[in-house]
Structures are given as structure tokens and as C-alpha cells.
Design an enzyme around this catalytic site. Structure first.
Site, PDB file in Angstrom:
ATOM      1  N   TYR A 165       3.589  12.718   2.854  1.00 55.40           N
ATOM      2  CA  TYR A 165       2.693  13.638   3.384  1.00 55.40           C
ATOM      3  C   TYR A 165       2.992  15.076   2.918  1.00 55.40           C
ATOM      4  CZ  TYR A 165       1.385  10.371   7.291  1.00 55.40           C
ATOM      5  OH  TYR A 165       0.621   9.519   7.833  1.00 55.40           O
TER       6      TYR A 165
ATOM      7  N   LYS B 227       9.343  -0.326   2.408  1.00 57.14           N
ATOM      8  CA  LYS B 227       8.597  -1.474   1.563  1.00 57.14           C
ATOM      9  C   LYS B 227       9.389  -1.383   0.370  1.00 57.14           C
ATOM     10  CE  LYS B 227       4.619  -3.717   0.904  1.00 57.14           C
ATOM     11  NZ  LYS B 227       4.495  -4.969   1.579  1.00 57.14           N
TER      12      LYS B 227
ATOM     13  N   ASP C  88       4.874  -3.921   6.711  1.00 56.62           N
ATOM     14  CA  ASP C  88       3.926  -5.072   6.868  1.00 56.62           C
ATOM     15  C   ASP C  88       4.107  -6.139   7.906  1.00 56.62           C
ATOM     16  OD1 ASP C  88       5.360  -5.815   4.780  1.00 56.62           O
ATOM     17  OD2 ASP C  88       3.764  -6.744   3.806  1.00 56.62           O
TER      18      ASP C  88
ATOM     19  N   ASP D  61       4.351   6.870  11.258  1.00 52.67           N
ATOM     20  CA  ASP D  61       3.047   7.363  11.815  1.00 52.67           C
ATOM     21  C   ASP D  61       2.384   6.200  12.521  1.00 52.67           C
ATOM     22  OD1 ASP D  61       1.225   9.149  12.565  1.00 52.67           O
ATOM     23  OD2 ASP D  61       0.464   9.598  10.507  1.00 52.67           O
TER      24      ASP D  61
ATOM     25  N   ASP E 195       2.483   4.957  16.743  1.00 50.33           N
ATOM     26  CA  ASP E 195       1.207   4.664  17.559  1.00 50.33           C
ATOM     27  C   ASP E 195       0.796   3.444  17.873  1.00 50.33           C
ATOM     28  OD1 ASP E 195       0.459   7.331  17.358  1.00 50.33           O
ATOM     29  OD2 ASP E 195      -1.731   6.754  16.861  1.00 50.33           O
TER      30      ASP E 195
END
Ligand code: NAD
Length: 356
Positions: free
Chosen positions: A143, A189, A221, A245, A249
Site C-alpha cells: 500500500y 507468500k 491462500d 487487511d 476482515d
């Protein structure tokens, strides 16, 4: 004289003032029992700040937050300010505050209260007993990485982490794990990304300073899948900005209700503690919002920022007791309610139990 703590209070917009008032009520009830005192200073942010000063984050709020021991925040935003330019909108005030406070660690617990297992969209046997925390790096990663931009028919962002950035967020996660189940799952990852390989190596090095904590690694994943398949396997999840992020959630929905979960943005001189939900303009001013997420945020604030473990336990146990005895605000009235109460009544009940 009792020990004094200075709390910056940002009530914000919509239901913000209603829910923060209840958290203050509970903090004061606990303070009286524990022989401590909280002094509150109110600051403006969001829509109310735009109306009063023309900007969403006045300098006075930044200065006030920096001299507070911790900041308790409600929520900001609402349709009245939706059409402003992005940098003048209420939400940009919160992002700027986190930046000003160097809040690089986002901490989001996901707890499933026994009495509310049926509020989750997952099966009760999958979610019963879930009590995990996602520790997300908040100021680095894709980001913020450079270079980024658009050129002709392509657009690009860059995922960058430095060793010091990884070290400091890893330490936050290990410190939290030490106070809980002493288990960390670091999510990355590393099978594809160089930045994740550095992440993994660095986390492993920090782990050597915490031999009591069991460290495991998981690809993002798989983690997204495991959170739904068997969320009880997790204690602390440590991860970077974009993965956190998404996963935080996902984890928050295990509990089934947005009105219950707290969060923190911390790591710098002062941390900001807030519910995960927004300003709920659709129910603002009606006195029916669920204050539990904000009360739980106040508990997190005094536990993590001020080290007041006993006082925080009082609040957490009071929330559990209120739910166990069937007190519910309207959003949860469908789930085994014995007494449906408004915002203030829920605050009263939790304050009373916290002072027992
Ligand atoms: P929201 O979280 O405010 O509301 C979503 C739904 O959940 C609404 O139906 C609302 O009534 C309900 N809800 C939320 N909190 C509740 C509570 N404590 N008790 C009972 N019900 C509750 O999300 P939204 O509607 O997408 O956003 C509304 C405004 O809040 C927008 O301006 C948005 O930008 C802002 N927002 C602010 C924050 C923040 O301040 N940190 C976070 C998210 C959204």
C-alpha cells in the site's frame, strides 16, 4: 493519590459519541474499583472536525493525541461529507492520525462469545471457542511501496518491507502471544514473493528471543481457507499489510456481529483504540447502537497501552457476563435475548458487572 492516566477521546460522527460515552462509563466504574483515575480530553476528528474547522484532522487533535497516554476513538464519516474531495473527507483524518502517531501495528481480535455462536454464518461447532488476534503491519508493504504508478497500458505497485519494519511488528506479535496462548502463525507468500522470504527469515530470527512461543508459517491462500475450516487452531496471526487487511476482515466475520469487535492501531508513542465498525449513520441518534465493540476497545487500550491487566480483565468478564445473562442490544436481539436494551442500558449493565 491514585495513579492517573490521560486518555485522549475522539468521539467522531454518527453513533461515535453514543458508544464512546458508554465506554467512558465502564472505564470510570473500573477505575473506582482499582484505585486509578482516567482524565479525559476530547478532540475533534472526522465530519464534526470538518464542520468546526474545515479539515478532518486539526493539528490540535494530533498534538492532543501525542500527549495522551492512549486514545479512545468512536467512528467517523457519514453521508453529509461523502461528496468532499478525498483528502478532505472524514476517513482521511483517521489515516493521517495513524500516520502522525506512527501506528505501524494493527491489532484485531476475533472472539466468538459462547452465547452468540448462532450469530455466526459458520456452524456453531466450528466457531465455538474462537479467540484469536490478527497482528497486521499497517504502514508498509504494497500500500505504500515505491515505485507505484501508471504508464500507458500498465499500472504497478511495489511490495517492500525492510528488516527493521518486519522486526518491530514481529516483536509486537510475540509480546502479545506471550500474554495469551503462546502460539504465532506468521502468514506470507514465501513460495512466490522475495519480500515474504525476508519476512519469514526475520520472524524466525525474532522467534529465538521468545523460546516459549510456538511459531508456525502459513501461505496466505491456505490461511484464508483455514480461517473458515478450523479457526480454533489460531492464537496470534502475524502478517503484512495487504494480507492482514483481508484476513482480519475475514476473521471478524467469524463472530457474526460487527458491533462486538475492538481494534487497535499502535506501536508508536500513542495507540488509537476503536471499534471495527463505522459510524452507522442509519441508526445514529436513536440510542440503539451496540456499545460493546467500543467498551472492548477501552479494555484493549488499558491492557495493551497502559498495562492495566486486572482492570481490563474486569471489563472483558463484565462483557461476557452481560451476554451470558441475556442482555442484548437490538442488533443481537434475535440471539437468545432475555433483556433487549438500548445503548445506555447496555453500558449501565457492563459498568455494574465490571465494578463487582
Ligand atoms: P458501518 O460499520 O457504519 O455500518 C454497517 C452496518 O452495521 C449498518 O447497518 C449499521 O447500522 C450496523 N452497525 C455498525 N455498528 C453498529 C453497532 N455498534 N451497533 C449496531 N449496529 C451497528 O459501515 P458503513 O455503513 O459502510 O459506513 C458508515 C460510515 O462509517 C461511512 O461514512 C464510512 O466511511 C464510515 N466508516 C468509518 C470507520 C471508522 O471510523 N473507523 C470504519 C468504517 C466505516
Amino acid at each position: 493519590m491514585s495513579k492517573q492516566y490521560n486518555i485522549g477521546v475522539i468521539k467522531g460522527d454518527g453513533i461515535g459519541p453514543e458508544i464512546v460515552d458508554e465506554a467512558i462509563k465502564v472505564l470510570d466504574a473500573v477505575a473506582a474499583k482499582e484505585g486509578i483515575a482516567f482524565n479525559y480530553s476530547e478532540y475533534l476528528m472526522g465530519g464534526v472536525a470538518i464542520d468546526a474547522t474545515g479539515v478532518p484532522l486539526p493539528q490540535e487533535t494530533i498534538d492532543g493525541a501525542l500527549k495522551s497516554d492512549a486514545v479512545l476513538f468512536g467512528a467517523i464519516g457519514g453521508p453529509k461529507w461523502d461528496n468532499l474531495e478525498r483528502h478532505l473527507r472524514p476517513e482521511s483524518g483517521l489515516l493521517a492520525l495513524r500516520k502522525a502517531l506512527n501506528a505501524f501495528a494493527n491489532i484485531r481480535p476475533a472472539i466468538v462469545y459462547d452465547e452468540l455462536v448462532n450469530a455466526s454464518t459458520l456452524k456453531p461447532e466450528v466457531v465455538q471457542g474462537v479467540d484469536l488476534i490478527v497482528v497486521r503491519e499497517l504502514t508498509g508493504g504494497i500500500y505504500f511501496g515505491e515505485p507505484k504508478g501508471r504508464e500507458g497500458d500498465k499500472a504497478y505497485n511495489t511490495m517492500v518491507y525492510t528488516i527493521p519494519e518486519i522486526e518491530r511488528i514481529a516483536k509486537v506479535a510475540f509480546e502479545i502471544a506471550m500474554k495469551r496462548g503462546k502460539k504465532i502463525c506468521s502468514v506470507d507468500k514465501a513460495n512466490v514473493l522475495d519480500v515474504s522470504q525476508l519476512w519469514r527469515e526475520t520472524v524466525e530470527r525474532i522467534a529465538k528471543d521468545y523460546p516459549e512461543v510456538e511459531l508456525s508459517h502459513m501461505y496466505v491462500d491456505n490461511a484464508a481457507m483455514q480461517l473458515i475450516r478450523n479457526p480454533k487452531q489460531f492464537d496470534v496471526i502475524l502478517t503484512g499489510n495487504i494480507f492482514g487487511d483481508i484476513l482480519s476482515d475475514e476473521a471478524s466475520m467469524l463472530s457474526g456481529s460487527i458491533g462486538l469487535l475492538p481494534s487497535a492501531s499502535t506501536g508508536g508513542p500513542t495507540g488509537v483504540y476503536e471499534p471495527i465498525h463505522g459510524s452507522a449513520p442509519d441508526i445514529a441518534g436513536q440510542g440503539i447502537a451496540n456499545p460493546i465493540a467500543t467498551i472492548a476497545s477501552a479494555s484493549m487500550m488499558i491492557r495493551f497501552e497502559l498495562g492495566l491487566e486486572a482492570a481490563a480483565d474486569r471489563i472483558d468478564n463484565a462483557i461476557k457476563k452481560a451476554l451470558a445473562e441475556g442482555y442484548r442490544t437490538g442488533d443481537l436481539a434475535a440471539f437468545d435475548a432475555k433483556t433487549v436494551c438500548n445503548t445506555q442500558e447496555m453500558g449501565d449493565v457492563i459498568a455494574r458487572f465490571a465494578a463487582e
